[in-house]
Enzyme design. Structure first.
Site: not given
Length: 694
Positions: A54, A123, A179
């Site tokens: 990430e 994200k 994540c």
């Protein structure tokens, strides 16, 4: 097919890689160089897909530096340089990068392939608790008001609902989340899997605290299992700021709940892990588990949001070569765990399933006695051990086991002695019936040459003995208000190595019918080692394990050795159980089963994996594998189903499958084996020889 038989991609596998590069905070040029070096290594080793952490181009720990135009422009340039470099790389790479869209900044994963940016995924869930303050710098995916973003002078697909196809690799459709996305109750990847993604990728930073590494394993394992998918996970390592956090660089690859690869944590250098993912196995599992399809129907609206993006890569590289060996452990004994602790757990569970099933059958029927034939061989030994434990559970005397050994024309002194010792060991009611007089009467009635003193050992001669034993057992059960316990195992049923209507085929209840021969071997050894039926007796059980497998129906010629050896006719059980597992459990084509067997059973000196902890009696070259697989296929698909359609009740013990027509396996009794044998014919006769001096 023959030209590329030894390439893993030919058989539904795809090599994937996960990279953990060293990084420098706010140095995109350095970070891009480290990323590219790992991507080139991944391509050289045959990977079709490689994932990086990430925000890897900037580093995750830039905090308010993400508001600096110079850093963001440097990240844009680093991304462009990676895209240009990818023109010569036969793989897709996924990198983490901050991306400006309108007046918002997004924490993104960029998919790069074939010299261009194929798509950008923002994200979805931004953590704002504990040590995380991502909403301070970034916007969540659903804040975007566009489905494209301008990067490198072209419009690129943008959004959380993107799926990426790599058309050069059949079955490889992947999805990317970032994540925190996998830590939420319903991760975006759940819907992506229903939309057809076979590989799920997570770019993470994920600082380390005590216990977190183990939880990541659980999280990734469970998500891969629920989604019937492969899951690639990567997190930040050396170089991220340690102002308030630390980083361990954990990388994982799971497939349907099974760990395939993991990184070393806390390394100072960049690292790359590889795994060969079985895309065909995942597809077969999704077909088999019909509730997966039902979930697609129920979540149609969510799935409809996804767009499929094509990622073309150059037609070159190791994964298209004639030979790319499988770098994945394939156990020689799929029914028997190689690890001793797991093997003991497996044996304990299987044994208790068998015992509990027999206890229920006796309890429900009100019958307190069982009749069993004891030959001194492996299967009847284990069935007798199950009966003993069942009587203990029912608080009934073991004398309620009416055990009979019935010597015939070919019974050896060794097995007869072992049968007597076993019955004494268990403490059952032991009896011995010489079946030769009744067999002679039957042979005389038939006018068989043997009744006239001629050595005519045909199938009728064999089956008269097997039939007489069965007839005695059923009449003895009638007489004693008992049930006959079957002893035939899964391997024999698969190969049709049982006489129709006799003891290894027919009984009132069969405790062994879904237990393969290789597992029964270890069950008997486990019972001996753990004293399940008493502290003594390991000697006689070990003797049984050392006895050649034989029906003992044709008299031996010398030294009391059996004239018949089962495996000389139907092939070695250790190899046939391997063939059975991959044919029954996954429905793989024979060519793939042969490929897996060649990897598992071939020359391990040149192989990718060390010898299994389990002792194998033999090593098989490709010609052996092909010959024995041919025997298996014809017996399984053409010759034996009519026997399996009328087998007695028996408990299923494992996910490897059973052959009960009421359970796992329903097939016509008059099918052909031609399509399986034709596929097997595509397998070469020998493996290529390594270059001289290699």
């Amino acid at each position: 097919m023959k030209e590329r038989f030894f390439n893993l991609y030919t058989h539904g596998f795809a090599r994937v890689a996960v990279g953990v590069p060293r990084c420098r905070v706010a140095d995109p040029v350095f970070n891009a160089a480290e990323t590219l070096a790992l991507a080139r290594e991944a391509a050289e080793k045959g990977a079709a897909l490689v994932a990086f952490p990430e925000l890897g181009l900037s580093a995750y720990t830039c905090d308010d530096l993400f508001r600096q135009k110079a850093l963001l422009e440097a990240c844009d340039e680093a991304l462009r340089s990676l895209a240009e470099a990818s023109a010569s790389l036969p793989l897709a790479m996924i990198v983490g990068v901050p991306v400006r869209v309108g007046h918002s900044l997004f924490n993104c994963a960029a998919v790069i392939a074939g010299g261009r940016i194929a798509g950008v995924v923002p994200k979805s869930y931004l953590p704002n608790y504990g040590e995380f303050y991502e909403p301070r710098q970034f916007s969540a995916a659903d804040c975007a008001r566009t489905d494209t973003v301008s990067l490198g002078g072209e419009d690129v697909p943008f959004g959380a609902s993107l799926l990426f196809d790599l058309p050069q690799v059949e079955g490889l459709r992947f999805h990317v989340e970032i994540c925190e996305d996998v830590w939420v109750p319903i991760p975006p990847s759940s819907f992506a899997a229903l939309g057809g993604a076979s590989v799920l990728v997570n770019l993470s930073a994920s600082n380390v605290v005590v216990g977190k590494a183990g939880y990541r394993h659980q999280l990734v394992s469970q998500q891969s299992a629920r989604c019937l998918a492969a899951y690639l996970y990567t997190s930040a390592g050396k170089g991220e700021s340690t102002t308030d956090m630390a980083w361990d660089g954990q990388a994982l690859v799971y497939e349907n709940g099974e760990l395939l690869a993991h990184s070393e944590r806390f390394l100072d250098d960049s690292q790359l892990i590889f795994a060969d993912v079985d895309l065909e196995r995942l597809a077969q599992e999704r077909i088999r588990q019909t509730t997966f399809g039902d979930s697609i129907r129920r979540h149609h609206d969510e799935i409809a949001k996804f767009r499929v993006i094509r990622c073309d890569v150059p037609q070159a590289g190791a994964w298209e070569s004639p030979v790319l060996p499988l770098a994945r452990r394939v156990e020689r004994f799929p029914y028997v765990p190689a690890d001793s602790k797991r093997r003991d757990e497996r044996c304990n569970e299987v044994y208790n399933i068998q015992v509990q099933a027999l206890v229920q059958r006796l309890s429900q029927s009100g019958i307190k006695k069982v009749v069993i034939g004891v030959s001194g061989g492996l299967d009847s030994t284990h069935a007798l051990l199950v009966c003993a434990k069942a009587m203990d559970r029912l608080a009934l005397p073991r004398a309620n086991i009416l055990a009979y050994t019935m010597p015939g024309f070919a019974t050896s002194e060794r097995t007869l002695r072992q049968a007597r010792q076993l019955m004494a060991l268990v403490g059952c009611t032991a009896s011995e019936i010489d079946i030769r007089p009744s067999c002679m009467q039957m042979l005389e009635d038939l006018g068989h040459p043997y009744s006239e003193g001629k050595a005519e050992y045909d199938v009728t001669f064999e089956n008269v003995q097997a039939g007489e034993r069965t007839n005695h057992l059923f009449r003895l059960a009638n007489f004693n208000h008992a049930i006959v316990i079957g002893t035939g195992d899964l391997s024999e049923l698969a190969l049709g190595w049982c006489t129709y209507g006799v003891g290894d085929h027919m009984s009132h209840y069969n405790v062994n019918a879904s237990v393969p021969k290789t597992l029964i071997t270890h069950l008997v050894r486990w019972v001996a080692e753990t004293g399940q039926i008493g502290e003594s007796g390991s000697e006689v059980l070990e003797a049984v394990l050392d006895t050649d497998i034989s029906p003992e129906l044709i008299p031996g010629k010398a030294n009391g050795a059996p004239e018949q050896k089962t495996e000389s006719v139907i092939g070695p059980y250790e190899l046939q159980d391997f063939n059975l597992y991959y044919t029954l459990r996954f429905g793989f084509a024979p060519s793939k089963v042969a490929f897996l067997a060649q990897h598992a059973w071939g020359d391990r000196e040149r192989g990718a994996w060390p010898e299994s902890a389990l002792v194998a009696r033999n090593q098989y070259d490709l010609a052996d594998i092909k010959r024995n697989l041919g025997i298996f296929l014809d017996r399984f698909f053409r010759q034996s189903q009519f026997k399996r359609t009328c087998i007695p009740n028996a408990p299923k013990v494992g996910s490897g499958g059973s052959l009960s027509p009421r359970g796992d396996w329903r097939a016509p009794s008059d099918s052909e084996s031609v399509v399986w044998l034709a596929d097997l014919a595509r397998v070469p006769d020998a493996a290529p020889q390594p270059p001289a001096g290699s």
